[in-house]
Write a protein that holds these residues in place. Structure first.
Motif, short mmCIF file in Angstrom:
data_model
loop_
_atom_site.label_atom_id
_atom_site.label_comp_id
_atom_site.label_asym_id
_atom_site.label_seq_id
_atom_site.Cartn_x
_atom_site.Cartn_y
_atom_site.Cartn_z
N ASN A 1 0.82 -1.22 0.00
CA ASN A 1 0.00 0.00 0.00
C ASN A 1 0.85 1.26 0.00
OD1 ASN A 1 -2.21 -1.65 0.03
ND2 ASN A 1 -3.03 -0.91 1.95
N THR B 1 1.58 1.52 -3.80
CA THR B 1 0.41 1.72 -4.66
C THR B 1 -0.34 3.01 -4.37
OG1 THR B 1 -0.96 0.32 -3.23
CG2 THR B 1 0.05 -0.72 -5.15
N LYS B 2 -0.18 3.57 -3.18
CA LYS B 2 -0.90 4.82 -2.90
C LYS B 2 -0.44 5.96 -3.80
CE LYS B 2 1.95 6.55 0.89
NZ LYS B 2 2.00 6.84 2.32
N ALA C 1 -2.17 4.60 -7.47
CA ALA C 1 -3.63 4.41 -7.51
C ALA C 1 -4.44 5.65 -7.90
CB ALA C 1 -4.12 3.86 -6.18
N TRP D 1 -7.25 1.45 -10.85
CA TRP D 1 -6.93 1.71 -9.45
C TRP D 1 -7.67 2.95 -8.97
CZ3 TRP D 1 -4.00 -1.19 -6.19
CH2 TRP D 1 -3.23 -2.20 -6.76
N PRO E 1 -5.60 2.28 -1.15
CA PRO E 1 -5.53 2.02 -2.59
C PRO E 1 -6.14 0.65 -2.91
CG PRO E 1 -3.38 1.70 -1.57
CD PRO E 1 -4.31 2.15 -0.49
N LEU E 2 -6.87 0.59 -4.02
CA LEU E 2 -7.53 -0.67 -4.38
C LEU E 2 -7.95 -0.69 -5.84
CD1 LEU E 2 -10.36 0.83 -4.24
CD2 LEU E 2 -10.45 -0.02 -1.94
N TRP E 3 -8.49 -1.84 -6.29
CA TRP E 3 -9.00 -1.98 -7.65
C TRP E 3 -10.42 -1.45 -7.71
CZ3 TRP E 3 -7.29 -7.75 -8.03
CH2 TRP E 3 -5.96 -7.81 -8.44
N SER F 1 -9.70 8.87 -8.43
CA SER F 1 -9.51 7.95 -9.55
C SER F 1 -9.22 8.74 -10.81
CB SER F 1 -10.77 7.10 -9.73
OG SER F 1 -10.66 6.28 -10.87
#
Length: 133
Positions: free
Chosen positions: A16, A19-20, A23, A29, A46-48, A82
């Motif tokens: 994370n 990816t933060k 994303a 992301w 952060p996520l899909w 996003s």
């Protein structure tokens, strides 16, 4: 079955943090910005997530009992960053989709065959917010 909790804890400490940065702008992301139910602390997860119609569909790779999901449900919404845009979202609802219909092909494969996480969160966009600089 969603990813085990130990994977979530490891990702929180390592993945994370990387990816933060990716994303908020990378396709597929997003960053969910939410407050803790008890602490009221602000979190960025952060996520899909994919824009679908008037909202977003988010893969629940750690299941519907993950802290961030419970925070969003309790608050009846959150903010999402996003593709370099920021949104206030509401009306969160968890749903089951074994086929991961709303996900891109690679993520659909990962969710169905590797992670085996069939739960998703759908949120509706309430408004687009100014992007913080």
């Amino acid at each position: 079955m969603p990813a085990p909790r130990w994977v979530a804890r490891a990702n929180k400490k390592v993945l994370n943090r990387v990816t933060k940065f990716i994303a908020p702008w990378a396709p597929g992301w997003a960053v969910v910005i939410h407050r803790g139910r008890k602490s009221q602390r602000l979190y960025r997860t952060p996520l899909w997530a994919f824009r679908r119609g008037d909202g977003f569909v988010i893969a629940l790779t750690y299941g519907s009992q993950a802290d961030w999901v419970r925070n969003v449900l309790a608050a009846d919404g959150c903010e999402i960053e996003s593709r370099r845009r920021r949104y206030q979202v509401g009306s969160p609802r968890v749903f089951y989709d074994e086929d991961a219909t709303d996900m891109a092909a690679f993520i659909r494969f990962m969710l169905r065959k590797v992670i085996k996480a069939p739960d998703f969160l759908r949120v509706d966009v309430v408004q687009e917010l100014p992007v913080a600089t």
